[in-house]
Design a protein around this motif. Structure first.
Motif, PDB file in Angstrom:
ATOM      1  N   GLN A   1       0.841  -1.183   0.000  1.00 35.54           N
ATOM      2  CA  GLN A   1       0.000   0.000   0.000  1.00 35.54           C
ATOM      3  C   GLN A   1       0.885   1.246   0.000  1.00 35.54           C
ATOM      4  O   GLN A   1       1.969   1.242   0.578  1.00 35.54           O
ATOM      5  CB  GLN A   1      -0.912   0.019   1.234  1.00 35.54           C
ATOM      6  N   SER A  31      -2.220   3.168  -8.102  1.00 37.64           N
ATOM      7  CA  SER A  31      -2.883   4.340  -7.528  1.00 37.64           C
ATOM      8  C   SER A  31      -3.486   5.137  -8.669  1.00 37.64           C
ATOM      9  O   SER A  31      -2.770   5.582  -9.550  1.00 37.64           O
ATOM     10  CB  SER A  31      -1.881   5.183  -6.751  1.00 37.64           C
ATOM     11  N   THR A  99      -6.108   7.310  -4.010  1.00 35.89           N
ATOM     12  CA  THR A  99      -7.155   6.315  -4.187  1.00 35.89           C
ATOM     13  C   THR A  99      -6.756   5.358  -5.294  1.00 35.89           C
ATOM     14  O   THR A  99      -6.140   5.771  -6.281  1.00 35.89           O
ATOM     15  CB  THR A  99      -8.510   6.953  -4.518  1.00 35.89           C
ATOM     16  N   SER A 100      -7.117   4.082  -5.132  1.00 36.45           N
ATOM     17  CA  SER A 100      -6.855   3.081  -6.156  1.00 36.45           C
ATOM     18  C   SER A 100      -8.099   2.795  -6.978  1.00 36.45           C
ATOM     19  O   SER A 100      -8.050   2.006  -7.918  1.00 36.45           O
ATOM     20  CB  SER A 100      -6.348   1.789  -5.520  1.00 36.45           C
ATOM     21  N   THR A 101      -9.199   3.430  -6.651  1.00 32.93           N
ATOM     22  CA  THR A 101     -10.430   3.234  -7.416  1.00 32.93           C
ATOM     23  C   THR A 101     -10.351   4.020  -8.710  1.00 32.93           C
ATOM     24  O   THR A 101     -10.074   5.217  -8.693  1.00 32.93           O
ATOM     25  CB  THR A 101     -11.650   3.683  -6.615  1.00 32.93           C
ATOM     26  N   TYR A 115     -11.155   8.462  -1.025  1.00 34.27           N
ATOM     27  CA  TYR A 115      -9.717   8.245  -0.964  1.00 34.27           C
ATOM     28  C   TYR A 115      -9.392   7.222   0.112  1.00 34.27           C
ATOM     29  O   TYR A 115     -10.000   7.195   1.179  1.00 34.27           O
ATOM     30  CB  TYR A 115      -8.984   9.560  -0.717  1.00 34.27           C
ATOM     31  N   ASP A 116      -8.385   6.370  -0.183  1.00 30.64           N
ATOM     32  CA  ASP A 116      -8.059   5.238   0.684  1.00 30.64           C
ATOM     33  C   ASP A 116      -6.927   5.528   1.655  1.00 30.64           C
ATOM     34  O   ASP A 116      -6.885   4.973   2.746  1.00 30.64           O
ATOM     35  CB  ASP A 116      -7.633   4.028  -0.172  1.00 30.64           C
TER      36      ASP A 116
END
Length: 128
Positions: A1, A31, A99-101, A115-116
Motif C-alpha cells: 500500500q 494508484s 485512491t486506487s479506485t 480516498y483510501d
C-alpha cells in the motif's frame, strides 16, 4: 500500500506563495489518483485539487482555481501543490490523499471518503 508524507507548509504573508510536496512510497502502482484536501479549525475537510497518476488530468475547487496548481513528478514519486496569491482563508492543515479506485472518463474524486490513504498533513498559515 502507498504511504504519503507531506512537506512544505509554513507561515506566509497574504499574496505570497508556497509549494507543498507529497512524497509517495510503497506500492504506488495502481494508484489511480492523488488529491489535496485542507481542513481549517472547526470546519470539515474540503477538496482542493486532484490529479490522475498516469493521465495527468486535473481538477480544482472553484476557490483555488487560477491560484493553485497540482502536478506530479513520476520519477520522484511526488505530487506537488503550488499555491500562489495566498489569502488568510487558505489557512488550514493540508492533506495529501490517494485512491486506487478507477473512475470512468475524466472524473476525479473530490470527496474524502473516495480516498483510501492519507498523509499526516502539513500546516499552512497565511497572515493578513
Amino acid at each position: 500500500q502507498v504511504q504519503l508524507v507531506e512537506s512544505g507548509g509554513g507561515l506566509v504573508e497574504a499574496g505570497g506563495s508556497l509549494r507543498l510536496s507529497c512524497a509517495a512510497s510503497g506500492s504506488t502502482f495502481g494508484s489511480y489518483a492523488f488529491g489535496w484536501f485542507r481542513q481549517a479549525p472547526g470546519k470539515e475537510r474540503e477538496f482542493v485539487a486532484a490529479i490522475t497518476w498516469n493521465g495527468g488530468s486535473t481538477y480544482y475547487a472553484d476557490s483555488v482555481k487560477g491560484r493553485f496548481t497540482i502536478s506530479k513528478d513520476n520519477a520522484r514519486n511526488t505530487i506537488y501543490l503550488q499555491m500562489n496569491d495566498l489569502a488568510p482563508e487558505d489557512t488550514a492543515v493540508y492533506y495529501c490523499a490517494a485512491t486506487s479506485t478507477e473512475y470512468s472518463g475524466n472524473y476525479l474524486p473530490t470527496f474524502p471518503y473516495q480516498y483510501d490513504v492519507w498523509g499526516q498533513g502539513t500546516q499552512v498559515t497565511v497572515s493578513s
